[in-house]
Design an enzyme around this catalytic site. Structure first.
Site, PDB file in Angstrom:
ATOM      1  N   PRO A 101       0.839  -1.205   0.000  1.00 62.77           N
ATOM      2  CA  PRO A 101       0.000   0.000   0.000  1.00 62.77           C
ATOM      3  C   PRO A 101       0.873   1.253   0.000  1.00 62.77           C
ATOM      4  CG  PRO A 101      -0.743  -1.561   1.683  1.00 62.77           C
ATOM      5  CD  PRO A 101       0.581  -2.059   1.172  1.00 62.77           C
ATOM      6  N   GLY A 105       3.658   3.905   5.220  1.00 63.91           N
ATOM      7  CA  GLY A 105       4.771   3.633   6.115  1.00 63.91           C
ATOM      8  C   GLY A 105       5.405   2.278   5.925  1.00 63.91           C
ATOM      9  N   LEU A 106       5.129   1.628   4.791  1.00 63.60           N
ATOM     10  CA  LEU A 106       5.639   0.283   4.546  1.00 63.60           C
ATOM     11  C   LEU A 106       6.770   0.270   3.523  1.00 63.60           C
ATOM     12  CD1 LEU A 106       2.325  -1.795   4.578  1.00 63.60           C
ATOM     13  CD2 LEU A 106       3.970  -1.454   6.430  1.00 63.60           C
ATOM     14  N   GLY A 107       7.328   1.430   3.232  1.00 55.98           N
ATOM     15  CA  GLY A 107       8.518   1.476   2.390  1.00 55.98           C
ATOM     16  C   GLY A 107       8.263   1.339   0.904  1.00 55.98           C
ATOM     17  N   ALA A 110      10.951   3.032  -1.482  1.00 56.12           N
ATOM     18  CA  ALA A 110      12.251   2.345  -1.470  1.00 56.12           C
ATOM     19  C   ALA A 110      12.155   1.001  -2.178  1.00 56.12           C
ATOM     20  CB  ALA A 110      12.739   2.156  -0.038  1.00 56.12           C
ATOM     21  N   ASP A 152      14.758   2.287   5.367  1.00 51.52           N
ATOM     22  CA  ASP A 152      13.871   1.616   4.407  1.00 51.52           C
ATOM     23  C   ASP A 152      14.660   0.873   3.338  1.00 51.52           C
ATOM     24  OD1 ASP A 152      11.940   2.915   5.878  1.00 51.52           O
ATOM     25  OD2 ASP A 152      10.832   3.654   4.138  1.00 51.52           O
TER      26      ASP A 152
END
Length: 320
Positions: A101, A105-107, A110, A152
């Site tokens: 998603p 905040g899940l990178g 990156a 990340d």
């Protein structure tokens, strides 16, 4: 040239956010059940140098020549071209898909960089070692985010949990036992920059009180490292609960995140906490594998908009 595909996972902050800004230790972990996939194939009938890019997740369907140089995907392509010193790229098709998603905040950014750098350099016959991939991905993160920590791109490149302290080298963690996690999206948007700024103002007004909280969070990160590296892994859950309580004291939780953490624990999770900036975004919960479905259902009933199930797998090879 045969088609080339490369992938990169997501990442989450397991323990220690906010305190990490003030040089206390924290731990970040890969989220391997979601990923970015970059596939590159030749276009033998297209004009030399014509590069077609598809990235449905961000609504991109264009030729490279049509994009501004600072468009994130275009910038990565030019970065790779400079790094491997190829003056002219062949005609190719680049397709980037993702199950991570975005802006959660899940990178995601990156992971796009890592997957695209890997796929492009392999396709062109210049595969890079992981350290160089990580360094190039960090350059991409700097271009997009200004002054990133490097967490990340490091976690995502090596797909390993890391222990980190601001200003010190990252340390890859050896994982003794599987750690099963659920990552639940509260559905509430949040600005990490705003929350970090609020914590900064609180610290400036009451430095002793905030430093005590930061110290306690840092101690939990140290204890969590021992759980991960030596076991028992299930002891991590209680540390997550304590971390969440300390984040509440910092004022970075909110009623929905608190309800979701409570729902997870009541449904059988070993522990849980918000993950990331807070006041929205995600929470993480540690579960035993057999309880994962039950806890997932409880989170969805309590208002989570999606739940990702992932496992940090044992690995005793230090790659950093």
């Amino acid at each position: 040239m045969p088609a080339t595909t490369a992938t990169a996972p997501g990442k989450c902050i397991l323990i220690g956010e906010h305190a990490a800004v003030y040089a206390r230790p924290a731990i970040a972990a890969p989220v391997t059940d979601v990923a970015v996939r970059a596939t590159i194939s030749a276009r033998p009938n297209a004009p030399s140098g014509e590069i077609k890019i598809e990235a449905p997740a961000v609504g991109l369907d264009a030729r490279l020549s049509e994009l501004p140089d600072d468009q994130p995907i275009a910038w990565i392509i030019h970065l790779v071209q400079r790094a491997i010193q190829v003056k002219r790229l062949p005609a190719m098709q680049i397709k980037i898909t993702s199950t991570i998603p975005p802006a959660a905040g899940l990178g995601s950014s990156a992971a796009v960089a890592v997957a695209l750098i890997r796929a492009l350099t392999q396709f062109l016959g210049y595969p890079l070692d992981e350290m160089t991939v990580c360094q190039l991905a960090y350059e991409s993160e700097k271009r997009q985010h200004g002054s990133p920590s490097g967490v990340d791109n490091t976690v995502i490149t090596y797909a390993r949990p890391i222990y980190f302290v601001k200003g010190q080298p990252f340390e890859a963690l050896n994982v003794a036992e599987p750690v099963h996690l659920l990552i639940a999206d509260s559905g509430q948007p949040s600005s990490t920059a705003e929350v970090v700024a609020d914590v900064r103002r609180g610290w400036e007004k009451s430095p002793a009180a905030f430093d005590a909280i930061f110290d306690a969070i840092g101690s939990l990160a140290q204890q969590a490292r021992l759980c991960i590296e030596n076991g028992p892994a299930k002891s991590l859950g209680a540390l997550l609960n304590q971390n969440h309580q300390l984040l509440q004291q910092l004022g970075v939780s909110n009623p929905k995140l608190d309800r979701l953490v409570e729902a997870a624990i009541e449904a059988g999770a070993l522990g849980g906490k918000l993950s990331g900036g807070g006041r929205g975004g995600n929470l993480i919960a540690q579960v035993e594998e057999a309880a994962a479905d039950h806890v997932t259902n409880a989170l969805l009933k309590t208002g989570a908009v999606r739940v990702i199930s992932t496992t940090i797998h044992p690995n005793r090879n230090n790659l950093l």
